[in-house]
Design an enzyme around this catalytic site. Structure first.
Site, PDB file in Angstrom:
ATOM      1  N   LEU A 136       0.867  -1.081  -0.102  1.00  0.00           N
ATOM      2  CA  LEU A 136       0.097  -0.090   0.166  1.00  0.00           C
ATOM      3  C   LEU A 136       0.609   1.270   0.176  1.00  0.00           C
ATOM      4  O   LEU A 136       0.568   2.081  -0.734  1.00  0.00           O
ATOM      5  CB  LEU A 136      -1.031  -0.039   1.182  1.00  0.00           C
ATOM      6  CG  LEU A 136      -1.991   1.070   1.302  1.00  0.00           C
ATOM      7  CD1 LEU A 136      -2.893   1.375   0.343  1.00  0.00           C
ATOM      8  CD2 LEU A 136      -2.345   1.060   2.779  1.00  0.00           C
ATOM      9  N   PRO A 139       6.333   6.115  -1.557  1.00  0.00           N
ATOM     10  CA  PRO A 139       7.389   7.109  -1.006  1.00  0.00           C
ATOM     11  C   PRO A 139       6.502   8.445  -0.715  1.00  0.00           C
ATOM     12  O   PRO A 139       7.082   9.075   0.255  1.00  0.00           O
ATOM     13  CB  PRO A 139       8.201   7.311  -2.541  1.00  0.00           C
ATOM     14  CG  PRO A 139       8.353   6.177  -3.212  1.00  0.00           C
ATOM     15  CD  PRO A 139       6.813   5.591  -3.064  1.00  0.00           C
ATOM     16  N   GLU A 371       1.663  -0.279  10.035  1.00  0.00           N
ATOM     17  CA  GLU A 371      -0.266  -0.474  10.099  1.00  0.00           C
ATOM     18  C   GLU A 371      -0.752   0.671  10.519  1.00  0.00           C
ATOM     19  O   GLU A 371      -2.003   0.460  11.392  1.00  0.00           O
ATOM     20  CB  GLU A 371      -0.271  -2.022  10.839  1.00  0.00           C
ATOM     21  CG  GLU A 371       0.346  -3.057   9.934  1.00  0.00           C
ATOM     22  CD  GLU A 371      -0.705  -4.112   9.549  1.00  0.00           C
ATOM     23  OE1 GLU A 371      -1.826  -3.964   9.788  1.00  0.00           O
ATOM     24  OE2 GLU A 371      -0.099  -4.969   9.120  1.00  0.00           O
ATOM     25  N   SER A 374       0.807   5.658  16.013  1.00  0.00           N
ATOM     26  CA  SER A 374       0.106   6.324  17.012  1.00  0.00           C
ATOM     27  C   SER A 374      -1.093   7.499  16.896  1.00  0.00           C
ATOM     28  O   SER A 374      -1.872   7.426  17.435  1.00  0.00           O
ATOM     29  CB  SER A 374       0.850   6.388  18.300  1.00  0.00           C
ATOM     30  OG  SER A 374       1.211   5.256  18.607  1.00  0.00           O
TER      31      SER A 374
HETATM   32  C1  LIG Z   1       8.823  -2.024   9.768  1.00  0.00           C
HETATM   33  C2  LIG Z   1       7.897  -1.349   8.880  1.00  0.00           C
HETATM   34  C3  LIG Z   1       7.286  -2.463   8.069  1.00  0.00           C
HETATM   35  C4  LIG Z   1       6.254  -1.803   7.232  1.00  0.00           C
HETATM   36  N1  LIG Z   1       5.453  -2.907   6.381  1.00  0.00           N
HETATM   37  C5  LIG Z   1       4.706  -2.155   5.553  1.00  0.00           C
HETATM   38  C6  LIG Z   1       4.065  -3.207   4.468  1.00  0.00           C
HETATM   39  O1  LIG Z   1       4.093  -4.263   4.569  1.00  0.00           O
HETATM   40  N2  LIG Z   1       3.120  -2.795   3.536  1.00  0.00           N
HETATM   41  C7  LIG Z   1       2.706  -1.230   3.445  1.00  0.00           C
HETATM   42  O2  LIG Z   1       2.086  -0.860   2.663  1.00  0.00           O
HETATM   43  N3  LIG Z   1       3.431  -0.339   4.384  1.00  0.00           N
HETATM   44  C8  LIG Z   1       4.363  -0.981   5.432  1.00  0.00           C
HETATM   45  N4  LIG Z   1       5.013  -0.074   6.166  1.00  0.00           N
HETATM   46  C9  LIG Z   1       4.608   1.317   6.088  1.00  0.00           C
HETATM   47  C10 LIG Z   1       3.946   2.076   7.271  1.00  0.00           C
HETATM   48  O3  LIG Z   1       2.615   1.512   7.220  1.00  0.00           O
HETATM   49  C11 LIG Z   1       3.807   3.464   7.124  1.00  0.00           C
HETATM   50  O4  LIG Z   1       5.303   3.732   7.448  1.00  0.00           O
HETATM   51  C12 LIG Z   1       2.986   4.383   7.957  1.00  0.00           C
HETATM   52  O5  LIG Z   1       1.646   3.997   7.491  1.00  0.00           O
HETATM   53  C13 LIG Z   1       3.211   5.722   8.078  1.00  0.00           C
HETATM   54  O6  LIG Z   1       3.630   6.339   7.053  1.00  0.00           O
HETATM   55  P1  LIG Z   1       4.890   7.251   6.838  1.00  0.00           P
HETATM   56  O7  LIG Z   1       6.018   6.301   7.252  1.00  0.00           O
HETATM   57  O8  LIG Z   1       4.972   7.744   5.299  1.00  0.00           O
HETATM   58  O9  LIG Z   1       4.630   8.504   7.689  1.00  0.00           O
HETATM   59  P2  LIG Z   1       3.784   9.734   7.414  1.00  0.00           P
HETATM   60  O10 LIG Z   1       2.617   9.479   7.060  1.00  0.00           O
HETATM   61  O11 LIG Z   1       4.687  10.511   6.601  1.00  0.00           O
HETATM   62  O12 LIG Z   1       3.851  10.508   8.831  1.00  0.00           O
HETATM   63  C14 LIG Z   1       4.969  11.105   9.561  1.00  0.00           C
HETATM   64  C15 LIG Z   1       4.606  11.528  10.756  1.00  0.00           C
HETATM   65  O13 LIG Z   1       3.505  12.424  10.720  1.00  0.00           O
HETATM   66  C16 LIG Z   1       2.524  11.967  11.286  1.00  0.00           C
HETATM   67  N5  LIG Z   1       1.103  12.399  10.857  1.00  0.00           N
HETATM   68  C17 LIG Z   1       0.825  11.918   9.518  1.00  0.00           C
HETATM   69  N6  LIG Z   1      -0.676  12.474   9.314  1.00  0.00           N
HETATM   70  C18 LIG Z   1      -0.943  13.066  10.455  1.00  0.00           C
HETATM   71  C19 LIG Z   1      -2.340  13.693  10.939  1.00  0.00           C
HETATM   72  N7  LIG Z   1      -3.278  13.746  10.109  1.00  0.00           N
HETATM   73  N8  LIG Z   1      -1.986  13.939  12.166  1.00  0.00           N
HETATM   74  C20 LIG Z   1      -1.149  13.924  13.139  1.00  0.00           C
HETATM   75  N9  LIG Z   1      -0.082  13.416  12.779  1.00  0.00           N
HETATM   76  C21 LIG Z   1       0.039  12.960  11.393  1.00  0.00           C
HETATM   77  C22 LIG Z   1       2.548  10.465  11.381  1.00  0.00           C
HETATM   78  O14 LIG Z   1       1.997  10.131  12.640  1.00  0.00           O
HETATM   79  C23 LIG Z   1       4.103  10.450  11.576  1.00  0.00           C
HETATM   80  O15 LIG Z   1       4.354  10.539  12.871  1.00  0.00           O
HETATM   81  C24 LIG Z   1       5.889  -0.419   7.047  1.00  0.00           C
HETATM   82  C25 LIG Z   1       6.606   0.358   7.916  1.00  0.00           C
HETATM   83  C26 LIG Z   1       7.570   0.073   8.604  1.00  0.00           C
HETATM   84  C27 LIG Z   1       8.492   0.696   9.519  1.00  0.00           C
END
Ligand SMILES: Cc1cc2nc3c(=O)[nH]c(=O)nc-3n(C[C@H](O)[C@H](O)[C@H](O)COP(=O)(O)OP(=O)(O)OC[C@H]3O[C@@H](n4cnc5c(N)ncnc54)[C@H](O)[C@@H]3O)c2cc1C
Length: 391
Positions: A136, A139, A371, A374
């Site tokens: 899902l 970048p 997933e 927080s």
């Molecule tokens: C070890 C690991 C395994 C993973 N495995 C998978 C997988 O198998 N498949 C897959 O699709 N993805 C996977 N992911 C991705 C994971 O689901 C995403 O990292 C996660 O959804 C957060 O997205 P982001 O890292 O782009 O952070 P961002 O969305 O860029 O967020 C950055 C920060 O801003 C905060 N933030 C964003 N929006 C808001 C809001 N509206 N209000 C307040 N705060 C906000 C977030 O909480 C975070 O603290 C994995 C990630 C990790 C670390």
């Protein structure tokens, strides 16, 4: 000893008393303690994909637990599967993460797939003949899952879709046989079952990470990737709802892994506090250490009961999105707190590699990001409470 500890057995038996399920958990707990836990340190240090562990667990039927018998599943209650994930969090979080994501893919196919897709994919997946990955995140689209840029175009002439885009942070990338890919079509957000050898699919960069270092995390490049029309999951345009439903389900699994990580970090702290002497007595005799142990254990119990209740709600057809988000939020934050206190109780021995508690801390750190972070869990919970349907 089995990882099916008394606390977990007691919590589960408040919901179910089937002796078959208890026996299965007992034997899975034995297997994890004797065969999986001893290798967890090496898997992390050498970043070994836990293929052998997964094969052992598949052989013992872990992934078959919640699925219907007509596909070869054991048709046992969802909390039984969730209890097994808690034990796996104790034994080896890298194996736990790989398996939990695989099972999320299985759930997606079970919930939304056609009969043919269930025969062709669900059966081999739950028996471990295939490994699944959930694709899902991109970048530029993580928490904001609606912002994905991957596009799929229907090619009526060839009865197929052509997918273009890039995925990132994909667990099991490079080892999976099947990728559940989300992409936007003319009719909207959709989900596709993409075989690993599909024309135009390429595994990109393997990303190193601070914890759960045995499970892989890769990029996925889809360049004119041709997927048969029959591999559209469910209906075109409904993919966002499917993704959210799978995430609600997957979050209960992450909550269980978090509880398991917290439990093992707590057990090591309890044992250490009894044998480490300072000022002429075991550190367990100091009130400040006792308070830590009491708070750690209380939070773990609360996380476990909340997580099993979320699994029970799912199993009983209730709206479980709220409680699943609460369980994921509370259990993952508990794992961070408990593993941090575990390092404190071990002092310098906790900071170096001696007792593995720093591994638990690094593993726990992922659980409040993957997933759904927080912050996103708090958004889901508050939106539900305010009766908004924004997320
Ligand atoms: C070890 C690991 C395994 C993973 N495995 C998978 C997988 O198998 N498949 C897959 O699709 N993805 C996977 N992911 C991705 C994971 O689901 C995403 O990292 C996660 O959804 C957060 O997205 P982001 O890292 O782009 O952070 P961002 O969305 O860029 O967020 C950055 C920060 O801003 C905060 N933030 C964003 N929006 C808001 C809001 N509206 N209000 C307040 N705060 C906000 C977030 O909480 C975070 O603290 C994995 C990630 C990790 C670390």
């Amino acid at each position: 000893m089995t990882l099916f500890r008394k606390e977990l057995r007691d919590a589960l038996s408040m919901l179910y008393s089937s002796s078959d399920a208890m026996q299965l958990l007992e034997s899975l707990g034995d297997l994890m303690e004797s065969k999986i836990m001893p290798n967890a340190r090496r898997i992390d240090a050498e970043r070994i994909f836990p293929r052998e562990n997964l094969d052992m667990l598949f052989k013992h039927g872990l992934c078959r637990i919640p699925f219907p018998s007509r596909y070869g599943g054991l048709e046992l209650p969802y909390p039984v599967y969730i209890a097994s994930l808690e034990m796996l969090g104790m034994a080896c979080a890298s194996t736990g993460l790989s398996l939990a994501i695989h099972c999320t893919v299985c759930s997606g196919i079970e919930m939304f797939g056609s009969e043919e897709q269930k025969e062709h994919y669900l059966k081999p997946l739950i028996h471990g003949k295939m490994l699944g990955a959930f694709a899902l995140t991109e970048p530029d689209a993580g928490s904001d899952a609606k912002a994905i840029q991957t596009r799929a175009r229907l090619d009526e002439h060839n009865n197929s879709y052509i997918i273009n885009g890039r995925k990132r942070f994909i667990t099991n990338g490079g080892y999976a046989d099947l990728y559940l890919v989300f992409a936007v079509t003319e009719k909207g957000y959709s989900a596709f079952l993409v075989d690993k050898d599909c024309n135009g699919l390429r595994i990109g960069k393997y990303m190193d990470k601070m914890g759960v270092r045995g499970s892989t995390l890769t990029e996925l490049h889809l360049n004119d990737c041709i997927v048969p029309k029959a591999n559209l999951l469910g209906e075109e345009g409904k993919g966002y709802d499917y993704a959210m439903e799978m995430l609600h389900t997957g979050r209960i699994g992450i909550a269980a892994l978090s509880t398991g990580i917290a439990q093992i970090a707590f057990e090591k702290s309890l044992a250490y506090s009894k044998r480490r002497y300072a000022f002429g007595k075991p550190i367990a005799e100091f009130q400040m250490i006792r308070q830590k142990l009491a708070d750690m254990h209380t939070a773990i119990s609360a996380a476990r009961h909340l997580t099993l209740s979320a699994a029970w709600a799912k199993d009983n057809g209730l709206d479980y999105a709220l409680i699943a988000a609460e369980a994921k939020l509370f259990a993952s934050e508990t794992a961070k707190m408990v593993s941090d206190e575990a390092i404190q109780i071990h002092g310098a021995y906790g900071y170096v590699d001696e007792y593995d508690v720093n591994r638990h801390w690094r593993d726990a750190r992922m659980m409040s990001i993957g997933e759904g972070t927080s912050e996103i869990m708090r958004l889901i919970i508050s939106h539900r409470l305010l009766r908004s349907d924004v997320l």
